[in-house]
Design a protein around this motif. Structure first.
Motif, PDB file in Angstrom:
ATOM      1  N   LEU A  50       0.825  -1.214   0.000  1.00  0.00           N
ATOM      2  CA  LEU A  50       0.000   0.000   0.000  1.00  0.00           C
ATOM      3  C   LEU A  50       0.858   1.263   0.000  1.00  0.00           C
ATOM      4  O   LEU A  50       0.691   2.142  -0.844  1.00  0.00           O
ATOM      5  CB  LEU A  50      -0.915  -0.012   1.228  1.00  0.00           C
ATOM      6  N   LYS A  51       1.810   1.320   0.938  1.00  0.00           N
ATOM      7  CA  LYS A  51       2.624   2.529   1.022  1.00  0.00           C
ATOM      8  C   LYS A  51       3.813   2.491   0.082  1.00  0.00           C
ATOM      9  O   LYS A  51       4.291   3.529  -0.360  1.00  0.00           O
ATOM     10  CB  LYS A  51       3.083   2.750   2.468  1.00  0.00           C
ATOM     11  N   ASN A  53       3.836   1.436  -3.006  1.00  0.00           N
ATOM     12  CA  ASN A  53       3.464   1.822  -4.371  1.00  0.00           C
ATOM     13  C   ASN A  53       2.701   3.138  -4.443  1.00  0.00           C
ATOM     14  O   ASN A  53       2.071   3.432  -5.458  1.00  0.00           O
ATOM     15  CB  ASN A  53       2.640   0.708  -5.030  1.00  0.00           C
ATOM     16  N   THR A  54       2.707   3.899  -3.376  1.00  0.00           N
ATOM     17  CA  THR A  54       2.065   5.213  -3.429  1.00  0.00           C
ATOM     18  C   THR A  54       3.049   6.257  -2.916  1.00  0.00           C
ATOM     19  O   THR A  54       3.947   5.952  -2.139  1.00  0.00           O
ATOM     20  CB  THR A  54       0.805   5.272  -2.541  1.00  0.00           C
ATOM     21  N   ASN A  62      -1.653  14.983  -1.513  1.00  0.00           N
ATOM     22  CA  ASN A  62      -2.612  13.887  -1.647  1.00  0.00           C
ATOM     23  C   ASN A  62      -1.836  12.599  -1.926  1.00  0.00           C
ATOM     24  O   ASN A  62      -0.692  12.626  -2.356  1.00  0.00           O
ATOM     25  CB  ASN A  62      -3.581  14.188  -2.800  1.00  0.00           C
ATOM     26  N   ILE A  63      -2.468  11.448  -1.651  1.00  0.00           N
ATOM     27  CA  ILE A  63      -1.839  10.158  -1.934  1.00  0.00           C
ATOM     28  C   ILE A  63      -2.030   9.852  -3.417  1.00  0.00           C
ATOM     29  O   ILE A  63      -3.144   9.932  -3.934  1.00  0.00           O
ATOM     30  CB  ILE A  63      -2.492   9.049  -1.090  1.00  0.00           C
ATOM     31  N   SER A  64      -0.952   9.479  -4.099  1.00  0.00           N
ATOM     32  CA  SER A  64      -1.022   9.321  -5.548  1.00  0.00           C
ATOM     33  C   SER A  64       0.021   8.309  -6.008  1.00  0.00           C
ATOM     34  O   SER A  64       0.858   7.867  -5.217  1.00  0.00           O
ATOM     35  CB  SER A  64      -0.764  10.686  -6.180  1.00  0.00           C
ATOM     36  N   GLU A  65      -0.045   7.948  -7.299  1.00  0.00           N
ATOM     37  CA  GLU A  65       0.990   7.063  -7.829  1.00  0.00           C
ATOM     38  C   GLU A  65       2.220   7.852  -8.264  1.00  0.00           C
ATOM     39  O   GLU A  65       3.321   7.316  -8.309  1.00  0.00           O
ATOM     40  CB  GLU A  65       0.445   6.273  -9.026  1.00  0.00           C
ATOM     41  N   ASP A  70      -2.013  13.495 -10.528  1.00  0.00           N
ATOM     42  CA  ASP A  70      -2.641  13.848 -11.803  1.00  0.00           C
ATOM     43  C   ASP A  70      -3.580  15.041 -11.705  1.00  0.00           C
ATOM     44  O   ASP A  70      -3.881  15.648 -12.731  1.00  0.00           O
ATOM     45  CB  ASP A  70      -3.321  12.631 -12.461  1.00  0.00           C
ATOM     46  N   ILE A  71      -4.017  15.413 -10.509  1.00  0.00           N
ATOM     47  CA  ILE A  71      -4.825  16.637 -10.389  1.00  0.00           C
ATOM     48  C   ILE A  71      -3.916  17.861 -10.520  1.00  0.00           C
ATOM     49  O   ILE A  71      -4.194  18.782 -11.292  1.00  0.00           O
ATOM     50  CB  ILE A  71      -5.594  16.668  -9.045  1.00  0.00           C
ATOM     51  N   PRO A  88      -7.158  12.501   2.417  1.00  0.00           N
ATOM     52  CA  PRO A  88      -7.320  12.115   1.006  1.00  0.00           C
ATOM     53  C   PRO A  88      -8.753  11.687   0.675  1.00  0.00           C
ATOM     54  O   PRO A  88      -9.236  11.927  -0.430  1.00  0.00           O
ATOM     55  CB  PRO A  88      -6.353  10.935   0.848  1.00  0.00           C
TER      56      PRO A  88
END
Lengths: 204, 204
Positions: A50-51, A53-54, A62-65, A70-71, A88
């Motif tokens: 979870l953590k 890959n983010t 914010n939590i993102s890839e 992307d925002i 988030p």
């Protein structure tokens, strides 16, 4: 009766999650005993990755890839308008509405002295630096924190910090409207919501 | 808005658990984002080791660390008295009472034609073999299945199987008493519970 350690271990792990009591934890664990090992392994790797890959977006936290997320990276978003939220999940909730075209700033909590969370434990100073950064040309800050004691205190603190340290930028500060929820019932609304709804009444 | 794959992956994994809806799944996932990686890894290994570090007891089919389990292995337990239950959790519930000194037989389910679960999918034939095995000298079978449609159907099926295939052993078959729960209120008891309580009344 001695319960197997693998079983009690997972029950205890589930119990640490918010809103999961000892009975639910036991029910979930005994349910998983009937699940194929391959699915258990998938669940386990989803938890441990979870953590890994983010990432936290370097701009809005914010939590993102990817960072920027992307925002923040979207050219159609209005970068001068920032909506400040606690978590988030709040971003997800506002995005579901599909009406907001600005960007976000995730605080990852609220000021909460009872739980030893001060202004430095949440992302307030990155918000101030972001406002002071001339690249972003920020014009409006929407304070979208939860309408409870911690949210109100945090909103007030952010307002003062912006007034103190960002006065030269002439930032407009707004907050979400309080009032009756859509589909709500006046009969069941509490006093404070009704007072806010009355004060915030609009021409019809 | 695109949510990170690691996040949606874990949300979906949580949603597959019984009684966990999409909102709870999202709340748990975002909570875990704030948890240290070491604790995530402990949770993950608790999930993936759950079945690796447990076995089904070869006698009673309860989940245990060893086979035979410590109940079947306990010399103070009355091996001639078997309490038949649906799930390992039911064993825990009866053991909590501390009054039962016999052993168990866990069926791992009930006959449920709507979900394609027939008598062969649950541990009924091991129960029959256990009764037929002269080492155990079984005298009484307590049917402690849930008092719903599937539980009743399964009890009836087991009763017929024992009558058919174990008639030479002269097994006594009993079931748990139905009636008012302790601390319950007659006013709120349903008709069938009251009827059972009336039929099963005892001298005072």
């Amino acid at each position: 009766m001695k319960v197997a350690k693998a079983v009690t271990g997972l029950i205890e792990a589930f119990e640490r999650l918010p809103g999961i009591g000892p009975k639910t934890a036991a029910r979930l664990t005994y349910y998983l005993l009937h699940v194929p090992q391959a699915e258990l392994d998938r669940f386990a790797s989803a938890v441990s990755d979870l953590k890994r890959n983010t990432v936290e977006c370097e701009i809005c936290h914010n939590i993102s890839e990817t960072s920027p997320c992307d925002i923040c990276d979207d050219p159609n978003r209005d970068k001068s308008l920032i909506c400040v939220v606690e978590q988030p999940l709040d971003v997800l909730a506002i995005e579901r509405g599909d009406g907001y075209k600005g960007v976000y700033h995730v605080l990852h909590g609220t000021i909460d002295p009872l739980h030893n969370i001060g202004p430095d434990e949440i992302k307030i100073s990155p918000l101030i630096s972001r406002i002071q950064d001339s690249r972003f040309k920020i014009q409006e800050i929407i304070l979208a924190l939860n309408p409870n004691m911690e949210g109100e205190a945090t909103s007030l603190y952010i307002k003062r910090m912006i007034n103190d340290q960002c006065s030269m930028f002439n930032i407009k500060m707004t907050r979400l409207a309080h009032g009756l929820p859509v589909g709500g019932d006046i009969e069941y609304a509490d006093d404070r919501t009704l007072t806010h709804a009355m004060e915030g009444r609009r021409e019809y």
